[in-house]
Design a protein around this motif. Structure first.
Motif, PDB file in Angstrom:
ATOM      1  N   UNK A 154     -11.326  13.393   3.686  1.00 44.11           N
ATOM      2  CA  UNK A 154     -12.223  14.280   1.836  1.00 44.11           C
ATOM      3  C   UNK A 154     -12.547  15.656   2.329  1.00 44.11           C
ATOM      4  N   UNK A 155     -12.752  16.122   1.338  1.00 42.51           N
ATOM      5  CA  UNK A 155     -13.649  17.851   0.819  1.00 42.51           C
ATOM      6  C   UNK A 155     -14.427  17.592   0.186  1.00 42.51           C
ATOM      7  N   UNK A 156     -15.682  18.181   0.306  1.00 44.54           N
ATOM      8  CA  UNK A 156     -16.713  18.878  -0.981  1.00 44.54           C
ATOM      9  C   UNK A 156     -16.122  20.065  -1.260  1.00 44.54           C
ATOM     10  N   UNK A 157     -16.493  20.119  -2.646  1.00 47.58           N
ATOM     11  CA  UNK A 157     -16.534  20.872  -3.666  1.00 47.58           C
ATOM     12  C   UNK A 157     -17.543  21.264  -4.571  1.00 47.58           C
TER      13      UNK A 157
ATOM     14  N   UNK B 142       0.672  -0.925   0.133  1.00 46.14           N
ATOM     15  CA  UNK B 142      -0.138  -0.086   0.387  1.00 46.14           C
ATOM     16  C   UNK B 142       0.900   1.446  -0.136  1.00 46.14           C
ATOM     17  N   UNK B 143       0.620   2.379  -0.389  1.00 44.70           N
ATOM     18  CA  UNK B 143       1.015   3.597  -0.291  1.00 44.70           C
ATOM     19  C   UNK B 143       1.254   3.747   1.270  1.00 44.70           C
ATOM     20  N   UNK B 144       2.296   5.022   1.432  1.00 44.32           N
ATOM     21  CA  UNK B 144       2.253   5.300   3.226  1.00 44.32           C
ATOM     22  C   UNK B 144       2.367   7.176   3.207  1.00 44.32           C
ATOM     23  N   UNK B 145       1.671   7.356   1.818  1.00 43.81           N
ATOM     24  CA  UNK B 145       1.792   9.140   2.421  1.00 43.81           C
ATOM     25  C   UNK B 145      -0.311   9.224   2.374  1.00 43.81           C
ATOM     26  N   UNK B 146      -0.301  10.394   3.305  1.00 40.47           N
ATOM     27  CA  UNK B 146      -1.545  10.654   3.518  1.00 40.47           C
ATOM     28  C   UNK B 146      -2.873  10.754   1.698  1.00 40.47           C
ATOM     29  N   UNK B 147      -3.909  10.650   1.478  1.00 44.66           N
ATOM     30  CA  UNK B 147      -3.845  10.446   0.169  1.00 44.66           C
ATOM     31  C   UNK B 147      -5.564  11.776   0.453  1.00 44.66           C
ATOM     32  N   UNK B 148      -5.939  12.623  -0.551  1.00 43.44           N
ATOM     33  CA  UNK B 148      -7.006  14.370  -0.154  1.00 43.44           C
ATOM     34  C   UNK B 148      -7.529  13.740  -1.123  1.00 43.44           C
ATOM     35  N   UNK B 149      -9.119  13.345  -0.831  1.00 46.45           N
ATOM     36  CA  UNK B 149      -9.955  13.080  -1.698  1.00 46.45           C
ATOM     37  C   UNK B 149     -11.480  14.018  -1.697  1.00 46.45           C
ATOM     38  N   UNK B 150     -10.789  14.775  -3.029  1.00 42.95           N
ATOM     39  CA  UNK B 150     -11.882  16.082  -3.802  1.00 42.95           C
ATOM     40  C   UNK B 150     -13.677  15.653  -3.917  1.00 42.95           C
ATOM     41  N   UNK B 151     -14.762  15.853  -3.312  1.00 45.36           N
ATOM     42  CA  UNK B 151     -15.701  15.485  -3.672  1.00 45.36           C
ATOM     43  C   UNK B 151     -16.424  16.047  -4.925  1.00 45.36           C
ATOM     44  N   UNK B 152     -16.266  15.826  -5.655  1.00 43.62           N
ATOM     45  CA  UNK B 152     -17.095  16.707  -6.918  1.00 43.62           C
ATOM     46  C   UNK B 152     -18.755  16.600  -6.367  1.00 43.62           C
TER      47      UNK B 152
END
Length: 263
Positions: free
Chosen positions: A233-236, A199-209
């Motif tokens: 998760x951040x909503x836009x 798996x990746x080791x870094x943070x992932x930011x998910x932009x939810x449109x």
């Protein structure tokens, strides 16, 4: 601000500007069929202190007859090597933000996987941030029928329906005129299976449109399956092509999410 609008030789990256001081570098991974122009509005919305690169796969430039890659793993490996060379040459900082939308999210993920295992560069996971939107977690198989073999008119009609946009919006997103490149990217999406590997080791930011019907909340939440790091998760309020329709909102989210990331 250092500007360089010419692509480096034998690379799939275009350096638009180098970062100032210790600022981060944003690497834009556009949607299927996209190229350097796909990130033009977003680039103007991001502050000049940030370095900026755009992925330009083969077959996107006028007169470029090279075949586009049809497998995301192949493309990610090439792009990881290109990024390593950019870092070594001083064109970008070692604080990288890989920003992908739609197919670009998958490509950014595969590039991150390759960077994580690149022997030429001991890459600190804390110096690499992944921001994705408009694509299911790579851990999930496609949930709809393949697109890349559809007849031309059916292809664009189906894309418009899946993305919840008018056919004219596909033209605004640059999806006309480079059909071979678009089909290659769609084939990469339709045939992708993550397979085994760490798996990746870094943070992932998910932009939810919130106006994008092409990907569900559950599919976005499943990005947690591919990393041991955190997923935020951040909503836009935007549709499937937010770099075109809401570049200021995307830029604001990127700036906010990486405020703690710049040295």
């Amino acid at each position: 601000m250092t500007e360089n609008h010419s692509p480096r030789r034998d690379t799939w990256l275009r350096v638009l500007r180098s970062p100032t001081s210790s600022a981060a570098t944003i690497v834009c991974f556009p949607h299927a069929g996209g190229g350097v122009l796909s990130a033009a509005k977003l680039a103007r919305s991001l502050p000049d202190r940030l370095g900026l690169l755009t992925v330009t796969l083969p077959g996107r430039e006028p007169g470029d007859t090279a075949a586009a890659p049809r497998r995301a793993t192949e493309a990610g490996s090439q792009l990881a090597g290109d990024l390593v060379e950019c870092i070594k040459s001083g064109d970008v900082s070692e604080h990288l933000v890989l920003l992908g939308n739609s197919y670009g999210s998958l490509l950014a993920f595969e590039t991150t996987r390759s960077l994580q295992s690149t022997p030429e560069l001991i890459f600190d996971s804390k110096a690499l941030r992944l921001i994705v939107s408009g694509f299911r977690s790579p851990s999930l198989p496609p949930s709809e029928a393949p697109l890349f073999r559809l007849p031309t008119q059916d292809l664009y009609t189906e894309l418009a329906e899946r993305f919840g946009v008018a056919v004219a919006d596909l033209e605004a997103a640059g999806l006309y005129g480079l059909e071979d490149a678009l089909r290659a990217d769609l084939e990469a999406c339709d045939t992708y299976r993550m397979g085994d590997g760490p798996k990746l080791e870094n943070r992932i930011d998910v932009l939810r449109m919130t106006q994008d019907p092409s990907v569900s909340l559950a599919e976005l939440r499943s990005w947690q399956d591919v990393t041991t790091g955190s997923v935020v998760m951040t909503e836009i309020a935007a549709g499937h092509f937010p770099w075109v329709s809401q570049p200021d909102a995307v830029a604001a989210a990127v700036i906010a999410l990486t405020a703690d990331f710049e040295a």
